[in-house]
Design a protein around this motif. Sequence first.
Motif, mmCIF file in Angstrom:
data_model
loop_
_atom_site.group_PDB
_atom_site.id
_atom_site.type_symbol
_atom_site.label_atom_id
_atom_site.label_comp_id
_atom_site.label_asym_id
_atom_site.label_seq_id
_atom_site.Cartn_x
_atom_site.Cartn_y
_atom_site.Cartn_z
ATOM 1 N N LEU A 121 0.835 -1.208 0.000
ATOM 2 C CA LEU A 121 0.000 0.000 0.000
ATOM 3 C C LEU A 121 0.868 1.255 0.000
ATOM 4 O O LEU A 121 0.589 2.206 -0.738
ATOM 5 N N VAL A 122 1.910 1.244 0.827
ATOM 6 C CA VAL A 122 2.798 2.403 0.857
ATOM 7 C C VAL A 122 3.498 2.576 -0.493
ATOM 8 O O VAL A 122 3.597 3.684 -1.036
ATOM 9 N N ALA A 123 3.983 1.446 -1.034
ATOM 10 C CA ALA A 123 4.671 1.515 -2.330
ATOM 11 C C ALA A 123 3.728 1.995 -3.432
ATOM 12 O O ALA A 123 4.109 2.807 -4.286
ATOM 13 N N VAL A 124 2.489 1.487 -3.399
ATOM 14 C CA VAL A 124 1.513 1.906 -4.417
ATOM 15 C C VAL A 124 1.213 3.385 -4.280
ATOM 16 O O VAL A 124 1.091 4.112 -5.283
ATOM 17 N N LEU A 125 1.090 3.872 -3.035
ATOM 18 C CA LEU A 125 0.813 5.291 -2.842
ATOM 19 C C LEU A 125 1.955 6.143 -3.389
ATOM 20 O O LEU A 125 1.724 7.147 -4.075
ATOM 21 N N ILE A 126 3.178 5.722 -3.097
ATOM 22 C CA ILE A 126 4.341 6.487 -3.595
ATOM 23 C C ILE A 126 4.413 6.436 -5.120
ATOM 24 O O ILE A 126 4.606 7.460 -5.794
ATOM 25 N N LEU A 127 4.237 5.231 -5.670
ATOM 26 C CA LEU A 127 4.317 5.090 -7.131
ATOM 27 C C LEU A 127 3.181 5.823 -7.828
ATOM 28 O O LEU A 127 3.374 6.418 -8.892
ATOM 29 N N SER A 128 1.982 5.744 -7.225
ATOM 30 C CA SER A 128 0.845 6.425 -7.854
ATOM 31 C C SER A 128 1.074 7.925 -7.881
ATOM 32 O O SER A 128 0.759 8.598 -8.872
ATOM 33 N N ARG A 129 1.647 8.461 -6.803
ATOM 34 C CA ARG A 129 1.966 9.889 -6.817
ATOM 35 C C ARG A 129 3.053 10.203 -7.854
ATOM 36 O O ARG A 129 3.012 11.226 -8.529
#
Length: 487
Positions: free
Chosen positions: A182-190
């Motif tokens: 979830l953290v990685a997805v949030l960073i990548l999505s941003r």
Amino acid sequence: MSRRERRGHGSFYSLTVKLFVGVTACVTLVVLLMLTFNNFALNDYYIRQKKATVEAAFHAINDAADNVDTLREQLIDLQDNASLSTTLWSGRQLLYSTQNSDRFLAPNELPHKRGSYTLDISDKGTMLDGINAGDPAIRLVGTLDNGWHIYLRSPIAAIEESVAVTNRFLLFAAMAALLISLVAVLILSRRFTDPLRQLSAVARQVAELDFSGRYTGDSRDEIGELGRSINQMSAALEESISMLKNANARLVADNRRKDEQDKARSAFIANVSHELKTPIALIGTYAEGLREDIAGGGDNRDYYCGVIEDEAHKISQLLRRMTLLMQLESGGEQLEIERFDIVELLTNLAEKLRPRFEEKHAVLHLAPCAPVCVWADPYLMENVLQNYLSNALNHVTDGGGVTIGVTRLSAARVRVSVHNTGSPIPAEDLPRVWESFYKVDKARTRAYGGSGIGLSVVAAVMNAHGMPYGVTNRDDGVEFFIELETK
């Protein structure tokens, strides 16, 4: 970040939110599937693997039965590493056992064929199973190639415990992986959506005809290529709109200039008509008087003829200046640039006009100066300086003076000035003295017969030469000047 961008950033329809929710759902689904498969399939998988291990142990012991040392190593290895209980006997003789039992299986429970075995899973114990007889276990009963009998047992409870431990560990690992994902997805999505938001902001500025925004990303992927394309489009649109605005401004200026020219032309015609009306009327009146012999004598006839000649001269002078002014303003008058001595030209003009100054009891003074050669059209410069001197003569006070000065401004430029004593020009009239037919003191101008066009000719001549000119009020009068090149 603007309010619109903040609202889009947190909106349900935001690409960041959609990407975050979508990837989170995929990761969660994968974790749930792993837990489900592990919970329902891992136990059977372990049992199959354990059966294979038991069968492999049987074949290893069977192969090593003829070698006592090798057989011993195989049995010890099974006891230490494979978690197998082993009993090996021949007839009624116990050869090896880890069951803490000296009992054997009945003959009817043994396979009669050498090299064969039976393998099953049962919760029914045998007399060889000891205190754990009732526990479910994988059991192998076989007869080796040399006629020995073997009994192998692996409890299923250990397998189930291992599966339970594995499931718990996998659950914790899955939760940690999900959190990290979830953290990685949030960073990548941003990381993916921030350039898109910047592109959206730039595109919105372009839509509002604001071309100051630029995409600043340096990535080499499709988003970076799109950003550079938008920058190029913005620059091209800005240039095109700038060209359109400049063209529109020129068109407006041309239309305004045309209107001003039309107004100036109308005013010019009206002024010319006004200026010509009086001398023509006087000429007609005095000519009619001569024809009717109203003069009645030689002196009167000479006076009448003098008035007619004077007014005709005024008309001739006005028409000559008007023609020169129109030629200069339209570009029809071609300059003939020559190098000549400006001091000599001033000296000749001063001598020519000195009688008129003496009639007015005014002093005309040309400051001593060495010869100064300038580049200009001699004919037009004579016209300019004669207009300055005539203007100074008409406005100098009785008994006053007019001073002609030549001042070196630099190695390549000289200033010629004509100063007359008298009343200063009102400040609001200074910029307008160069307009055609503009007269500061109309009554005084009529008194000396001025037309108000002489200084317009000066302005046109100097503009054609591309050189400065002007007028300045002094403490004791007014000074007009021009500047000329000496190199």
